[in-house]
Design a protein around this motif. Sequence first.
Motif, mmCIF file in Angstrom:
data_model
loop_
_atom_site.group_PDB
_atom_site.id
_atom_site.type_symbol
_atom_site.label_atom_id
_atom_site.label_comp_id
_atom_site.label_asym_id
_atom_site.label_seq_id
_atom_site.Cartn_x
_atom_site.Cartn_y
_atom_site.Cartn_z
ATOM 1 N N PRO A 152 1.042 -1.096 0.023
ATOM 2 C CA PRO A 152 0.011 -0.080 -0.139
ATOM 3 C C PRO A 152 0.793 1.095 -0.093
ATOM 4 C CG PRO A 152 0.056 -1.152 1.992
ATOM 5 C CD PRO A 152 0.722 -1.919 1.346
ATOM 6 N N ALA A 153 0.064 2.372 -0.403
ATOM 7 C CA ALA A 153 1.167 3.397 -0.330
ATOM 8 C C ALA A 153 1.040 4.288 0.860
ATOM 9 C CB ALA A 153 0.241 4.653 -1.515
ATOM 10 N N GLY A 154 -0.080 3.973 1.610
ATOM 11 C CA GLY A 154 0.056 4.600 2.759
ATOM 12 C C GLY A 154 -1.122 3.740 3.950
ATOM 13 N N LEU A 155 -0.720 3.961 5.077
ATOM 14 C CA LEU A 155 -1.592 3.212 6.347
ATOM 15 C C LEU A 155 -1.578 4.353 7.388
ATOM 16 C CD1 LEU A 155 -2.237 0.307 7.388
ATOM 17 C CD2 LEU A 155 -0.220 0.215 8.557
ATOM 18 N N VAL A 156 -2.873 4.139 7.902
ATOM 19 C CA VAL A 156 -3.183 5.054 9.096
ATOM 20 C C VAL A 156 -3.105 3.808 10.404
ATOM 21 C CG1 VAL A 156 -4.640 6.554 10.429
ATOM 22 C CG2 VAL A 156 -4.286 6.784 8.052
ATOM 23 N N ALA A 341 -12.604 13.579 5.041
ATOM 24 C CA ALA A 341 -11.761 14.605 4.354
ATOM 25 C C ALA A 341 -10.621 13.947 3.891
ATOM 26 C CB ALA A 341 -11.822 15.772 5.113
ATOM 27 N N LEU A 342 -10.132 13.261 4.951
ATOM 28 C CA LEU A 342 -8.719 12.489 4.809
ATOM 29 C C LEU A 342 -8.710 11.610 3.574
ATOM 30 C CD1 LEU A 342 -5.775 11.876 5.874
ATOM 31 C CD2 LEU A 342 -6.679 10.028 7.070
ATOM 32 N N LEU A 343 -9.778 10.656 3.428
ATOM 33 C CA LEU A 343 -9.733 9.456 2.620
ATOM 34 C C LEU A 343 -10.188 9.904 1.470
ATOM 35 C CD1 LEU A 343 -11.126 6.851 5.309
ATOM 36 C CD2 LEU A 343 -9.006 7.038 4.626
ATOM 37 N N THR A 344 -11.134 10.774 1.258
ATOM 38 C CA THR A 344 -11.648 11.137 -0.253
ATOM 39 C C THR A 344 -11.120 12.521 -0.733
ATOM 40 O OG1 THR A 344 -13.509 12.174 0.829
ATOM 41 C CG2 THR A 344 -13.672 9.930 0.417
ATOM 42 N N GLY A 345 -10.759 13.164 0.055
ATOM 43 C CA GLY A 345 -10.161 14.500 -0.447
ATOM 44 C C GLY A 345 -8.786 14.474 -0.932
ATOM 45 N N ASP A 346 -7.992 15.947 -0.785
ATOM 46 C CA ASP A 346 -6.542 15.876 -0.836
ATOM 47 C C ASP A 346 -6.328 16.737 0.588
ATOM 48 O OD1 ASP A 346 -7.609 18.630 -0.919
ATOM 49 O OD2 ASP A 346 -7.052 19.007 -3.075
ATOM 50 N N ALA A 347 -5.123 16.906 0.383
ATOM 51 C CA ALA A 347 -4.319 17.406 1.688
ATOM 52 C C ALA A 347 -5.116 18.863 2.177
ATOM 53 C CB ALA A 347 -2.795 17.407 1.863
ATOM 54 N N ALA A 348 -5.351 19.669 1.226
ATOM 55 C CA ALA A 348 -5.999 20.905 1.705
ATOM 56 C C ALA A 348 -7.218 20.863 2.115
ATOM 57 C CB ALA A 348 -5.869 22.040 0.202
ATOM 58 N N ALA A 349 -8.083 19.739 1.433
ATOM 59 C CA ALA A 349 -9.691 19.453 2.355
ATOM 60 C C ALA A 349 -9.342 19.144 3.480
ATOM 61 C CB ALA A 349 -10.043 18.635 1.283
ATOM 62 N N PHE A 350 -8.533 18.094 3.758
ATOM 63 C CA PHE A 350 -8.353 17.622 5.248
ATOM 64 C C PHE A 350 -7.935 18.747 6.103
ATOM 65 C CE2 PHE A 350 -5.321 16.372 8.505
ATOM 66 C CZ PHE A 350 -5.914 15.485 8.994
ATOM 67 N N PHE A 351 -6.863 19.747 5.867
ATOM 68 C CA PHE A 351 -6.505 20.632 6.582
ATOM 69 C C PHE A 351 -7.629 21.603 6.960
ATOM 70 C CE2 PHE A 351 -5.022 25.154 7.056
ATOM 71 C CZ PHE A 351 -4.383 24.999 8.329
ATOM 72 N N GLU A 352 -8.618 22.042 5.736
ATOM 73 C CA GLU A 352 -9.678 22.823 6.171
ATOM 74 C C GLU A 352 -10.723 22.248 6.967
ATOM 75 O OE1 GLU A 352 -10.202 25.896 5.380
ATOM 76 O OE2 GLU A 352 -7.926 26.146 4.801
ATOM 77 N N ARG A 353 -10.845 21.052 7.058
ATOM 78 C CA ARG A 353 -11.978 20.334 7.679
ATOM 79 C C ARG A 353 -11.585 20.428 9.249
ATOM 80 N NH1 ARG A 353 -16.767 19.756 8.322
ATOM 81 N NH2 ARG A 353 -16.097 20.655 10.174
ATOM 82 N N LEU A 372 0.765 12.488 5.351
ATOM 83 C CA LEU A 372 0.450 11.374 4.641
ATOM 84 C C LEU A 372 -0.415 11.432 3.377
ATOM 85 C CD1 LEU A 372 0.360 8.286 4.618
ATOM 86 C CD2 LEU A 372 -2.019 8.532 5.730
ATOM 87 N N ARG A 373 -1.409 12.546 3.334
ATOM 88 C CA ARG A 373 -2.254 12.746 2.406
ATOM 89 C C ARG A 373 -1.174 13.558 1.245
ATOM 90 N NH1 ARG A 373 -6.681 10.772 0.001
ATOM 91 N NH2 ARG A 373 -4.790 10.222 -1.033
ATOM 92 N N ARG A 374 -0.565 14.298 1.525
ATOM 93 C CA ARG A 374 0.501 15.001 0.572
ATOM 94 C C ARG A 374 1.370 13.573 -0.098
ATOM 95 N NH1 ARG A 374 2.083 20.135 1.220
ATOM 96 N NH2 ARG A 374 3.558 19.736 -0.640
ATOM 97 N N LEU A 375 1.734 12.804 0.565
ATOM 98 C CA LEU A 375 2.771 11.984 0.187
ATOM 99 C C LEU A 375 2.087 10.755 -0.628
ATOM 100 C CD1 LEU A 375 4.951 11.658 3.183
ATOM 101 C CD2 LEU A 375 5.746 12.599 0.714
ATOM 102 N N THR A 376 0.802 10.502 -0.397
ATOM 103 C CA THR A 376 0.094 9.452 -1.100
ATOM 104 C C THR A 376 -0.956 10.223 -2.343
ATOM 105 O OG1 THR A 376 -1.887 9.716 0.572
ATOM 106 C CG2 THR A 376 -0.237 7.747 0.648
ATOM 107 N N ALA A 377 -0.697 11.385 -2.554
ATOM 108 C CA ALA A 377 -1.282 12.141 -3.595
ATOM 109 C C ALA A 377 -2.653 11.832 -3.720
ATOM 110 C CB ALA A 377 -0.460 11.658 -4.981
ATOM 111 N N GLU A 378 -3.373 11.560 -4.834
ATOM 112 C CA GLU A 378 -4.680 11.569 -4.953
ATOM 113 C C GLU A 378 -5.184 10.230 -4.777
ATOM 114 O OE1 GLU A 378 -6.612 14.326 -5.322
ATOM 115 O OE2 GLU A 378 -4.414 15.439 -5.275
ATOM 116 N N LEU A 379 -4.565 9.144 -4.215
ATOM 117 C CA LEU A 379 -5.010 8.091 -4.014
ATOM 118 C C LEU A 379 -6.006 7.929 -3.117
ATOM 119 C CD1 LEU A 379 -1.813 5.905 -3.985
ATOM 120 C CD2 LEU A 379 -3.453 6.089 -5.900
ATOM 121 N N PRO A 380 -7.350 7.235 -3.296
ATOM 122 C CA PRO A 380 -8.336 7.313 -2.305
ATOM 123 C C PRO A 380 -7.823 6.366 -1.146
ATOM 124 C CG PRO A 380 -9.081 5.996 -4.104
ATOM 125 C CD PRO A 380 -7.625 6.654 -4.466
#
Length: 411
Positions: A152-156, A341-353, A372-380
């Motif tokens: 996987p690209a990322g894990l929480v 917001a983390l799982l379906t958006g981008d980093a900016a959307a997560f930060f704004e939430r 993590l959201r920045r480094l995994t780009a647009e992957l859902p």
Amino acid sequence: MASPLPAIRPLEAIPVERDGGVRYLLRDPQRYSDHEAWLTPQALYLAAQLDGRRTAAEVAAALGERFGIAVAEEEVEAAVAQLDAVLFLDSPRFRDHKARLEAAFAAAPVRPAANTAAYEADPERLPAFLDAWFTAEGGPGGPPGPASGPAPAGLVAPHIDLHRGGPAYAHAYRALAEAEPPETFVVLGTAHAGLRHPFACLAKGYDTPLGPVALDRELAAALEAACPWAFEEAAAHRTEHSVELQVVWLRHLFGDRARLLPVLVDGLHDHLASGAPPESDRRREAFLAALGEAVARLGRRVTYVAAVDLSHVGTHFGDPEPLDAARLAAVERVDRELLAALLTGDAAAFFERWRAGGDATRVCGAAPLYCLRRLTAELPGRLLCYRQCHTPEADLMVSCAAALFPRPEGA
């Protein structure tokens, strides 16, 4: 002329009902001191006056004005001596002690395990302790199946102690074990004690009761060449638990195959106050760009692991009212909105939430999640588990989650 008193160090002061009134448990989150002290409100106010500029006479006068009592300079000096004896002051005694600890840490070939109370320290019992969470109540229902598909690209994953968060860890690490292992795990840990820089990397591996997880030396060297400042606070890893609790699982599941780049991430609260987006910090941008470029240049297949907890609520954390079912349900709604917001958006959307909520529930991990959201780009991403670790007798609840960012086949 009287000399100023030494400054109080950054400490935790936890209010507790005790002996018919409120007392404050004072302790060192950086664990340069292993002592704890119980302070009355007057003693806590005294400690808060120790800013490195005030004299004993000035502190005594401030106490007298605040509480309407007569306080002698000698009483202040005696209290200061007690605080210094337990290494709570930024004094020559403390700085000598700190230098010795950091020199020993720098000389160690790997970072020693430092938080074994959060799991099982005995290497003979630790594997069974970890495996039991796969079938525990709230866990994923069984051990990992055969590995298939790309890493996987990322894990929480959580960073709460395993005694409370074990089922959520099991969801995260079963999903990780059921994919092909990456070459390197880049663990983005929460820096609970704070940092001067946005990141603190450690150029050595982590030890566990099951053996060490080695450093990816090439990746660390490439990153240090680009961002040397990110290695200046390596000592922040000395007792921080957020990375350690991931490494225990990595060693258990992957043994000697696992390679590590340990990174502590400072908070985003400066951006919460200013409203400026995190990408306005040039150091953060430089680090994330350098990490991505080094991974690409070396051809590394990496998995980024965000070691985070979510909300921290209850009177234990300073909330005015005790927790009840309605409050816990409201916190869950806040957490799930942030996760969405983390799982379906981008980093900016997560930060704004997160910013829109004012961090009212004290999320302990917004910065690693943003990275993590920045480094995994647009992957859902996909939510695997949401858990509330509620301790009613202490009136506290810490929530956590497990989530996966799968990498597409062939990517």
